[in-house]
Design a protein around this motif. Structure first.
Motif, mmCIF file in Angstrom:
data_model
loop_
_atom_site.group_PDB
_atom_site.id
_atom_site.type_symbol
_atom_site.label_atom_id
_atom_site.label_comp_id
_atom_site.label_asym_id
_atom_site.label_seq_id
_atom_site.Cartn_x
_atom_site.Cartn_y
_atom_site.Cartn_z
ATOM 1 N N ASP A 104 -15.839 -3.985 3.083
ATOM 2 C CA ASP A 104 -16.173 -5.057 4.022
ATOM 3 C C ASP A 104 -15.952 -4.516 5.424
ATOM 4 O OD1 ASP A 104 -16.635 -7.480 5.264
ATOM 5 O OD2 ASP A 104 -15.314 -8.629 3.938
ATOM 6 N N LEU A 162 -12.161 -2.918 5.318
ATOM 7 C CA LEU A 162 -11.329 -3.182 4.150
ATOM 8 C C LEU A 162 -12.100 -2.712 2.925
ATOM 9 C CD1 LEU A 162 -9.131 -4.691 2.391
ATOM 10 C CD2 LEU A 162 -10.549 -6.750 2.677
ATOM 11 N N ILE A 205 -9.672 -13.007 6.554
ATOM 12 C CA ILE A 205 -9.996 -11.580 6.450
ATOM 13 C C ILE A 205 -11.298 -11.273 7.179
ATOM 14 C CG2 ILE A 205 -10.699 -9.743 4.862
ATOM 15 C CD1 ILE A 205 -8.726 -10.883 2.839
ATOM 16 N N CYS A 235 -5.731 -6.535 0.974
ATOM 17 C CA CYS A 235 -6.296 -7.797 1.442
ATOM 18 C C CYS A 235 -5.281 -8.576 2.278
ATOM 19 C CB CYS A 235 -6.765 -8.628 0.252
ATOM 20 S SG CYS A 235 -8.184 -7.915 -0.628
ATOM 21 N N TYR A 236 -4.028 -8.533 1.870
ATOM 22 C CA TYR A 236 -2.978 -9.199 2.645
ATOM 23 C C TYR A 236 -2.901 -8.597 4.055
ATOM 24 C CZ TYR A 236 1.693 -10.711 4.088
ATOM 25 O OH TYR A 236 2.747 -11.249 4.786
ATOM 26 N N VAL A 265 -15.325 -9.098 0.807
ATOM 27 C CA VAL A 265 -14.252 -8.948 -0.180
ATOM 28 C C VAL A 265 -13.525 -10.268 -0.357
ATOM 29 C CG1 VAL A 265 -12.051 -7.813 -0.671
ATOM 30 C CG2 VAL A 265 -13.965 -6.479 0.226
ATOM 31 N N SER A 266 -13.317 -10.634 -1.603
ATOM 32 C CA SER A 266 -12.731 -11.930 -1.927
ATOM 33 C C SER A 266 -11.565 -11.782 -2.898
ATOM 34 C CB SER A 266 -13.802 -12.838 -2.545
ATOM 35 O OG SER A 266 -14.116 -12.395 -3.868
ATOM 36 N N TYR A 267 -11.006 -12.926 -3.190
ATOM 37 C CA TYR A 267 -9.934 -13.052 -4.185
ATOM 38 C C TYR A 267 -10.331 -12.422 -5.517
ATOM 39 C CZ TYR A 267 -7.674 -16.156 -7.725
ATOM 40 O OH TYR A 267 -7.029 -16.684 -8.805
ATOM 41 N N TRP A 318 -7.516 -15.789 2.671
ATOM 42 C CA TRP A 318 -8.791 -15.128 2.372
ATOM 43 C C TRP A 318 -9.851 -15.421 3.423
ATOM 44 C CZ3 TRP A 318 -8.597 -11.459 -1.146
ATOM 45 C CH2 TRP A 318 -7.533 -11.493 -2.047
ATOM 46 N N VAL A 328 -11.650 -2.299 -1.518
ATOM 47 C CA VAL A 328 -10.900 -2.364 -2.763
ATOM 48 C C VAL A 328 -11.771 -1.751 -3.855
ATOM 49 C CG1 VAL A 328 -9.645 -4.429 -2.049
ATOM 50 C CG2 VAL A 328 -11.701 -4.668 -3.429
ATOM 51 N N VAL A 358 -2.485 -15.191 0.315
ATOM 52 C CA VAL A 358 -3.386 -14.394 1.145
ATOM 53 C C VAL A 358 -4.383 -15.339 1.804
ATOM 54 C CG1 VAL A 358 -5.125 -12.566 1.191
ATOM 55 C CG2 VAL A 358 -3.154 -12.365 -0.346
ATOM 56 N N ALA A 379 -10.110 -8.550 -5.504
ATOM 57 C CA ALA A 379 -8.729 -8.060 -5.556
ATOM 58 C C ALA A 379 -8.156 -8.190 -6.962
ATOM 59 C CB ALA A 379 -7.864 -8.822 -4.553
#
Length: 415
Positions: free
Chosen positions: A171, A154, A142, A58-59, A193-195, A139, A156, A137, A198
């Motif tokens: 995503d 992306l 992204i 994500c970063y 994709v969110s916090y 967010w 995860v 990050v 992750a």
């Protein structure tokens, strides 16, 4: 910069708690040093990650290879401290045995049980670490990078606790699922994709808190799918950089060490470290070996049956309903030293801490490692301490520099 055929590069990141500092070291060299050898930024189009690798993925998607991104990432790891990651005091040490025996119930604070991102307590209270992830990050950026094409995709991976399935949350711009095998244990879901995704992926079972997403609880994605290599390929990667977190020793050395570890087999810390290795690390090498074997098979087919071998083969493959096969150039960077042994060395060399919280945290880390010598695997997942993470960052950068020629070839525009 437009991509040409064969130029879509993926970075594939795996999990390992505090071992992620090594991953950050490799990434920092790729982002900040490799461009000098390419005369351009090291463009990364697809990023996939599991566990701590999900946070790093994500970063990367947020910075989109911006200059200085590697230095900012390693700064976070170099400044790590146990008390900056775990909320750990005398009360927490006392409650650990009760928690493990199931005597402590209740739900995490901070919202209703059915809220998105709601978490159930784990053995360690990692709220300080979660705050770092939320803060460091970008967010919101992204999705903008994905929509603009700076990042192609992306993904995860997290494990759905109720079913045991690996769920690949991906995503991309068109929000359509890639071709996926009919696997009842691995499913792909399009999302933003969110916090929460992750942190769910990074929630090592028992140790860290599972999180609720779309009505279900999730934990570490490495239980079934630690190396998200398949998602990277299915999301359109033509080449892959895989970063491992385990030092590979020759078999004869492992056999010799095993004879000295027999008295540790009944120690919970020793067994815990081995279980985490089996869940989070061991399949990384197997996945990359399988990819390289397939590359060799396809290359040999072209040599034996002509340059149109792959085209003819894919004709039959498509009739069977499978995606086309292709050779995938790859680089696998893994530690040149044992990260568990480094963790043991760091803990043994620490001076007494002046702050009570630091002393308690240090005591907890020693308890985790007690009886596991010479194997410090469990400790290596939990030691979010600058003395340890600095060594891992430096090792990751050194190992990436040693693979310079391979990395330059991988990131070259033309195949």
């Amino acid at each position: 910069m437009s991509e040409r055929s064969g130029g879509r590069i993926a970075v594939v990141l795996s999990g390992g708690g505090a071992r992620g500092a090594y991953e950050a070291g490799v990434l920092s060299w790729v982002l900040d040093e490799l461009p000098a050898f390419l005369d351009r930024p090291a463009r990364i189009s697809v990023v996939t990650g599991t566990s701590i690798g999900a946070i790093h993925a994500c970063y990367l998607a947020a910075i989109a290879c911006a200059p200085g991104g590697g230095a900012a990432l390693t700064r976070l790891w170099r400044e790590m401290s146990l008390t900056g990651v775990y909320r750990l005091g005398i009360r927490d040490v006392v409650r650990m045995p009760l928690w493990l025996l199931g005597r402590l119930g209740g739900l995490a604070s901070g919202g209703g049980e059915r809220e998105e991102g709601f978490r159930v307590p784990g053995l360690f209270d990692t709220e300080p670490l979660e705050e770092i992830v939320a803060r460091e990050v970008d967010w919101a950026r992204i999705h903008g990078n994905i929509e603009s094409g700076y990042v192609h995709a992306l993904a995860v991976t997290a494990t759905e606790i109720a079913t045991g399935r690996s769920v690949v949350f991906f995503d991309n711009r068109d929000r359509t699922a890639p071709s996926w095998p009919n696997d009842p244990f691995v499913v792909a879901r399009a999302t933003r994709v969110s916090y929460h995704h992750a942190l769910a992926s990074a929630a090592i079972p028992v140790l860290f808190a599972p999180r609720r997403i779309d009505g279900a609880f999730y934990c570490d994605g490495g239980l079934r799918l630690n190396t998200p290599l398949s998602p990277a390929l299915r999301l359109g990667a033509d080449r892959v950089l895989v970063i491992g977190l385990r030092h590979r020793r020759p078999t004869y050395i492992e056999d010799r060490l095993a004879r000295h570890r027999e008295t540790s087999f009944v120690n919970p810390a020793f067994l815990g470290g081995k279980i985490l290795n089996a869940l989070l690390l061991d399949r990384v090498e197997n996945d990359i070996d399988q990819l390289r074997l397939m590359n060799d098979v396809l290359r040999t087919g072209e040599l034996e049956f002509g340059p149109d071998f792959l085209e003819r083969l894919n004709g039959h493959v498509s009739e069977l309903g499978h995606p086309p096969m292709r050779r995938v150039p790859n680089v696998f960077v893994q530690p040149s030293q044992d990260l568990g042994e480094i963790a043991g060395e760091v803990l043994a060399s620490r001076d007494g801490e002046r702050a009570l919280a630091d002393r308690v945290a240090n005591l907890a880390m020693r308890a985790a490692a007690r009886g596991a010598f010479p194997d410090k695997d469990l400790l290596s997942y939990l030691l979010f301490d600058g003395a340890y993470t600095n060594r891992l960052v430096d090792l990751g950068r050194a190992d990436a520099a040693a693979a310079k020629d391979e990395l330059v070839q991988l990131f070259a525009i033309d195949p």
